[in-house]
Motif scaffolding. Structure first.
Motif, PDB file in Angstrom:
ATOM      1  N   LEU B 125       0.807  -1.218   0.000  1.00 49.42           N
ATOM      2  CA  LEU B 125       0.000   0.000   0.000  1.00 49.42           C
ATOM      3  C   LEU B 125       0.852   1.286   0.000  1.00 49.42           C
ATOM      4  O   LEU B 125       0.308   2.378  -0.031  1.00 49.42           O
ATOM      5  CB  LEU B 125      -0.924   0.007   1.222  1.00 49.42           C
ATOM      6  CG  LEU B 125      -1.999  -1.080   1.234  1.00 49.42           C
ATOM      7  CD1 LEU B 125      -2.517  -1.304   2.647  1.00 49.42           C
ATOM      8  CD2 LEU B 125      -3.154  -0.695   0.325  1.00 49.42           C
ATOM      9  N   GLY B 141      -5.697  10.783   2.663  1.00 48.70           N
ATOM     10  CA  GLY B 141      -5.304   9.673   1.787  1.00 48.70           C
ATOM     11  C   GLY B 141      -4.425   8.672   2.516  1.00 48.70           C
ATOM     12  O   GLY B 141      -4.618   7.455   2.401  1.00 48.70           O
ATOM     13  N   GLN B 144      -6.460   6.661   4.890  1.00 49.59           N
ATOM     14  CA  GLN B 144      -7.251   5.637   4.200  1.00 49.59           C
ATOM     15  C   GLN B 144      -6.417   4.386   3.965  1.00 49.59           C
ATOM     16  O   GLN B 144      -6.885   3.268   4.136  1.00 49.59           O
ATOM     17  CB  GLN B 144      -7.780   6.173   2.863  1.00 49.59           C
ATOM     18  CG  GLN B 144      -9.038   6.992   2.982  1.00 49.59           C
ATOM     19  CD  GLN B 144     -10.163   6.229   3.649  1.00 49.59           C
ATOM     20  OE1 GLN B 144     -10.315   5.027   3.472  1.00 49.59           O
ATOM     21  NE2 GLN B 144     -10.945   6.925   4.455  1.00 49.59           N
ATOM     22  N   LYS B 145      -5.147   4.592   3.585  1.00 45.91           N
ATOM     23  CA  LYS B 145      -4.265   3.448   3.331  1.00 45.91           C
ATOM     24  C   LYS B 145      -4.054   2.632   4.618  1.00 45.91           C
ATOM     25  O   LYS B 145      -4.031   1.409   4.589  1.00 45.91           O
ATOM     26  CB  LYS B 145      -2.921   3.933   2.791  1.00 45.91           C
ATOM     27  CG  LYS B 145      -3.012   4.399   1.345  1.00 45.91           C
ATOM     28  CD  LYS B 145      -1.666   4.808   0.823  1.00 45.91           C
ATOM     29  CE  LYS B 145      -1.774   5.222  -0.637  1.00 45.91           C
ATOM     30  NZ  LYS B 145      -0.493   5.695  -1.158  1.00 45.91           N
ATOM     31  N   THR B 165     -16.208   5.655   0.439  1.00 41.35           N
ATOM     32  CA  THR B 165     -15.629   6.812  -0.260  1.00 41.35           C
ATOM     33  C   THR B 165     -16.293   8.131   0.136  1.00 41.35           C
ATOM     34  O   THR B 165     -15.919   9.178  -0.366  1.00 41.35           O
ATOM     35  CB  THR B 165     -15.770   6.635  -1.788  1.00 41.35           C
ATOM     36  OG1 THR B 165     -17.156   6.467  -2.085  1.00 41.35           O
ATOM     37  CG2 THR B 165     -14.981   5.450  -2.285  1.00 41.35           C
ATOM     38  N   MET B 171      -8.676  11.289  -5.463  1.00 39.98           N
ATOM     39  CA  MET B 171      -7.538  10.379  -5.389  1.00 39.98           C
ATOM     40  C   MET B 171      -7.717   9.334  -4.279  1.00 39.98           C
ATOM     41  O   MET B 171      -7.468   8.149  -4.484  1.00 39.98           O
ATOM     42  CB  MET B 171      -6.230  11.153  -5.158  1.00 39.98           C
ATOM     43  CG  MET B 171      -5.842  12.086  -6.295  1.00 39.98           C
ATOM     44  SD  MET B 171      -5.962  11.324  -7.911  1.00 39.98           S
ATOM     45  CE  MET B 171      -4.513  10.275  -7.895  1.00 39.98           C
ATOM     46  N   ALA B 172      -8.175   9.809  -3.120  1.00 40.79           N
ATOM     47  CA  ALA B 172      -8.378   8.880  -2.000  1.00 40.79           C
ATOM     48  C   ALA B 172      -9.483   7.878  -2.346  1.00 40.79           C
ATOM     49  O   ALA B 172      -9.364   6.680  -2.047  1.00 40.79           O
ATOM     50  CB  ALA B 172      -8.730   9.656  -0.741  1.00 40.79           C
ATOM     51  N   ARG B 174     -10.304   6.843  -5.303  1.00 31.92           N
ATOM     52  CA  ARG B 174      -9.769   5.890  -6.305  1.00 31.92           C
ATOM     53  C   ARG B 174      -8.973   4.771  -5.628  1.00 31.92           C
ATOM     54  O   ARG B 174      -9.048   3.609  -6.045  1.00 31.92           O
ATOM     55  CB  ARG B 174      -8.860   6.623  -7.301  1.00 31.92           C
ATOM     56  CG  ARG B 174      -9.597   7.210  -8.468  1.00 31.92           C
ATOM     57  CD  ARG B 174      -8.626   7.949  -9.355  1.00 31.92           C
ATOM     58  NE  ARG B 174      -7.864   7.041 -10.204  1.00 31.92           N
ATOM     59  CZ  ARG B 174      -8.259   6.679 -11.421  1.00 31.92           C
ATOM     60  NH1 ARG B 174      -9.391   7.142 -11.903  1.00 31.92           N
ATOM     61  NH2 ARG B 174      -7.533   5.869 -12.147  1.00 31.92           N
ATOM     62  N   THR B 175      -8.224   5.139  -4.596  1.00 31.24           N
ATOM     63  CA  THR B 175      -7.453   4.121  -3.857  1.00 31.24           C
ATOM     64  C   THR B 175      -8.400   3.064  -3.306  1.00 31.24           C
ATOM     65  O   THR B 175      -8.154   1.859  -3.403  1.00 31.24           O
ATOM     66  CB  THR B 175      -6.698   4.781  -2.669  1.00 31.24           C
ATOM     67  OG1 THR B 175      -6.064   5.948  -3.142  1.00 31.24           O
ATOM     68  CG2 THR B 175      -5.707   3.845  -2.034  1.00 31.24           C
ATOM     69  N   GLY B 178     -10.013   0.908  -6.071  1.00 29.27           N
ATOM     70  CA  GLY B 178      -9.006  -0.040  -6.563  1.00 29.27           C
ATOM     71  C   GLY B 178      -8.833  -1.189  -5.574  1.00 29.27           C
ATOM     72  O   GLY B 178      -8.717  -2.362  -5.973  1.00 29.27           O
ATOM     73  N   PHE B 179      -8.837  -0.834  -4.306  1.00 32.31           N
ATOM     74  CA  PHE B 179      -8.661  -1.842  -3.254  1.00 32.31           C
ATOM     75  C   PHE B 179      -9.836  -2.830  -3.228  1.00 32.31           C
ATOM     76  O   PHE B 179      -9.648  -4.047  -3.083  1.00 32.31           O
ATOM     77  CB  PHE B 179      -8.518  -1.109  -1.918  1.00 32.31           C
ATOM     78  CG  PHE B 179      -8.646  -1.964  -0.709  1.00 32.31           C
ATOM     79  CD1 PHE B 179      -7.807  -3.055  -0.512  1.00 32.31           C
ATOM     80  CD2 PHE B 179      -9.611  -1.701   0.242  1.00 32.31           C
ATOM     81  CE1 PHE B 179      -7.918  -3.850   0.611  1.00 32.31           C
ATOM     82  CE2 PHE B 179      -9.731  -2.491   1.368  1.00 32.31           C
ATOM     83  CZ  PHE B 179      -8.884  -3.561   1.542  1.00 32.31           C
ATOM     84  N   ASP B 182      -9.506  -5.209  -6.023  1.00 32.25           N
ATOM     85  CA  ASP B 182      -8.424  -6.130  -5.711  1.00 32.25           C
ATOM     86  C   ASP B 182      -8.909  -7.267  -4.798  1.00 32.25           C
ATOM     87  O   ASP B 182      -8.521  -8.426  -4.952  1.00 32.25           O
ATOM     88  CB  ASP B 182      -7.302  -5.337  -5.030  1.00 32.25           C
ATOM     89  CG  ASP B 182      -6.013  -6.114  -5.001  1.00 32.25           C
ATOM     90  OD1 ASP B 182      -5.670  -6.706  -6.043  1.00 32.25           O
ATOM     91  OD2 ASP B 182      -5.360  -6.133  -3.932  1.00 32.25           O
TER      92      ASP B 182
END
Lengths: 402, 245
Positions: B125, B141, B144-145, B165, B171-172, B174-175, B178-179, B182
């Motif tokens: 991450l 951001g 969030q990670k 979200t 951007m945050a 989108r992370t 994406g996660f 995944d």
């Protein structure tokens, strides 16, 4: 209950608390500084004001000075008394604190004091009742009169061919039979438990609220509730941290108290030894008081946590905790009331029972049955409070109160 | 796998009477799929997901999550679930590493195993640069990670995302998106709630439309289109809600 989980939660809460400035201030910094600051601050102010008073002396006025020329001379020569010229408005001057006292001699005062009569002459000392510096002036003036009175009595006795012994047909002597620890315990017996009860409560206040209402406010409650730790593990882990904070506060403040007062205490002890006065503090008494405080610390931690859990914000929690503090302080202070002693009924009232039993123990009395009753009832209340905190943590209506 | 059967939650309110936040919901979500719970604010999404994550207890009905009953074995359920929402904040006074390790330990990891897992997640991450900084000093951001690492530390087979979200910048967000993808590709069972149509449309294999605590419709996007004869998800949603009794 999973002890590993409780340990993990406790460790995390400890790290968290040690990094929280508010908790550190209220648990460690404030208790360390409280006593030295209070005593030093108060001592300095008191000393300064005493020095000022001594430097300035007391301003007094003599009315009818010609009626007592010799005595007036003595007064004028006395250190700490400053005589100003007489005036009519002495009442106003005293009321406005410009004059501390006024002494009025009746006509022919000194001549009359040389004669015996049924109606001895009377000197009036006008003063401001209750005003410290006015009272200091009165005391100083009285001391001069006292010396003068003794001198007159001695002269009269000599004229009659008698000695001073005629005034003292017999003597009395007071003798202490209580052990030194008991005397010392009696002196600190009321204050000491009050202090520890108050500090135990104050020590748990900030962390209890931060770990409950604080978590709600910061939005971490849902994060932790989603972890596999059971609610019981969570509440026990948190409780242990609050309990630790409470005990740490009490120990730190007592250490600070002991250090701050150890010098005057040692001086007092030396003084006591030299003058054969009995004064000592019983170590086992102090240790027993600590033991009696444990259930109380548990109860405070649990009750404050239950309040914190119920509250939506830390602000709300503090507004509930403030009136509770009064409820704790009043029975804690009861031990300082003279003649208010422990009995079987009072042994069942929380806080008050520990406060009163501590006073007994510190004075070296160990009423075992009552001690047992206090200990059992205190642990009963502590268990009740703890189960209240646990059930609050398990109730959705409390955790997610909107 | 998640299997909800007649899941119901009633909040008792002395002043306003009982509030039926979730009303007899039944659905199934398979591993390797994303189930999207679509509903307006106050529709019952959060309550439904909190029930599945055992943060709340159901009044009626039940659900099996990763093979465990949410009523009977809530702790086992939580050990197999990663729960993430905008309400699940981080402890500000702990560092990223301390946070992830704390949740790892609560999930029974320790020693080398925990260290390896933390390093693996931090590398994956991109947390290493701020691993030892306190969470309250980090950007949204970054936080969030860390939250993602926190939910993944015990590698749970089921992931629950409640409006993850909401309030995040592009951007945050989108992370997070994406996660979630995944997670699906790793074969996890994913349930996800949102009121943002485009997000649901992009991500979900199955969609459930929830309104006033009831699940009004459920199926793949293609099935929903066929049933309502509407192409756009927003139109499908509006038509379904308006047709509700």
């Amino acid at each position: 209950m999973n002890l590993t989980s409780v340990g993990i939660i406790y460790r995390k809460e400890l790290i968290d608390a040690l990094r929280d400035r508010r908790t550190i201030i209220s648990t460690i910094v404030l208790p360390i500084l409280m006593f030295p600051l209070l005593t030093l601050g108060f001592g300095l102010v008191a000393q300064k004001s005493m020095q000022k008073m001594e430097r300035e002396g007391s301003t007094i006025m003599l009315l009818g000075e010609t009626n007592a020329p010799a005595l007036a001379r003595t007064i004028r020569q006395t250190d700490g008394l400053r005589v100003v010229a007489p005036s009519e408005d002495y009442v106003v001057l005293i009321s406005e604190k410009k004059l501390r006292a006024a002494v009025e001699f009746p006509p022919n005062f000194e001549q009359e004091t040389r004669m015996t009569s049924d109606k001895p002459p009377q000197v009036k000392i006008y003063n401001f009742e209750g005003e410290t510096r006015s009272q200091v002036a009165v005391r100083n003036v009285q001391k001069v009169f006292d010396d003068y009175r003794k001198q007159l009595v001695a002269e009269r006795l000599a004229e009659s061919g008698l000695t001073k012994d005629v005034l003292k047909p017999f003597a009395t002597r007071e003798e202490n039979v209580a052990a030194p620890e008991k005397v010392g315990g009696n002196v600190i017996g009321g204050l000491f438990p009050y202090l520890i009860i108050f500090l135990c409560f104050m020590g748990s206040l900030a962390p209890a609220i931060d770990l409950t209402a604080g978590e709600k406010e910061r939005g971490t409650i849902e994060t932790i509730l989603a972890s596999p730790a059971s609610r019981l593990d969570l509440v026990v882990g948190k409780f242990l941290l609050v309990f630790t904070a409470s005990i740490v506060t009490a120990v730190v403040s007592l250490a600070s108290f002991a250090l701050t007062f150890s010098l005057p205490f040692l001086v007092a002890r030396e003084f006591a030894k030299r003058n054969q006065l009995p004064f000592d503090i019983s170590v086992s008494g102090v240790a027993s008081v600590f033991l009696m405080m444990l259930p109380l610390a548990v109860m405070f931690a649990a009750v404050l946590m239950a309040i914190g859990l119920y509250s939506k914000t830390t602000k709300e929690a503090h507004s509930y905790a403030s009136p509770l503090m009064l409820l704790v302080l009043m029975p804690a202070m009861a031990a300082m009331v003279p003649g208010f002693d422990l009995n079987a009924t009072l042994a069942l009232i929380p806080v008050l029972n520990v406060s009163l039993v501590s006073k007994e123990v510190l004075t070296g009395n160990y009423p075992w049955l009552l001690i047992l009753l206090v200990f059992a009832s205190s642990w009963g209340y502590a268990a009740g409070a703890l189960s209240l905190a646990v059930s609050a943590f398990e109730r959705e209506s409390v955790l997610f109160r909107t | 796998m998640i299997e909800a059967t007649n899941l119901t939650k009633v909040f008792r309110d002395r002043k306003g009477g009982d509030i039926r936040a979730v009303h007899g919901i039944s659905f199934r979500c398979q591993p390797g799929q994303i189930y999207g719970l679509l509903g307006a604010n106050g529709a019952g999404k959060t309550t439904a997901l909190r029930l599945l994550a055992t943060i709340l207890r159901p009044t009626n009905g039940t659900a099996r999550v990763a093979g465990f009953d949410i009523r009977e074995q809530p702790e086992k359920v939580r050990a197999n679930v990663g729960f993430l929402s905008t309400a699940t904040a981080l402890y500000g006074r702990l560092t990223a590493r301390e946070t992830v390790e704390y949740f790892g330990r609560l999930n029974g990891l320790n020693g080398d195993k925990l260290r390896r897992r933390t390093e693996e997640l931090f590398a994956l991450l991109g947390i290493n640069e701020f691993a030892d900084r306190r969470c309250d000093k980090l950007s949204t951001g970054m936080k969030q990670k860390i939250s993602i690492a926190r939910t993944l530390v015990h590698d749970p087979p089921v992931m629950i995302f409640d409006e993850p979200t909401l309030g995040l910048d592009v951007m945050a967000a989108r992370t997070i998106v994406g996660f979630i993808r995944d997670c699906r590709s790793r074969g996890k069972t994913v349930i996800f709630s949102s009121h943002v149509m485009s997000e649901v449309q992009k991500l979900c294999d199955y969609i459930g439309i929830i309104h006033e605590g009831r699940l009004l419709a459920g199926g793949s996007l293609a099935e929903l289109r066929q049933r309502t004869r509407q192409a756009d998800l927003e139109e499908i949603f509006v038509q379904t809600v308006e047709a509700a009794p």
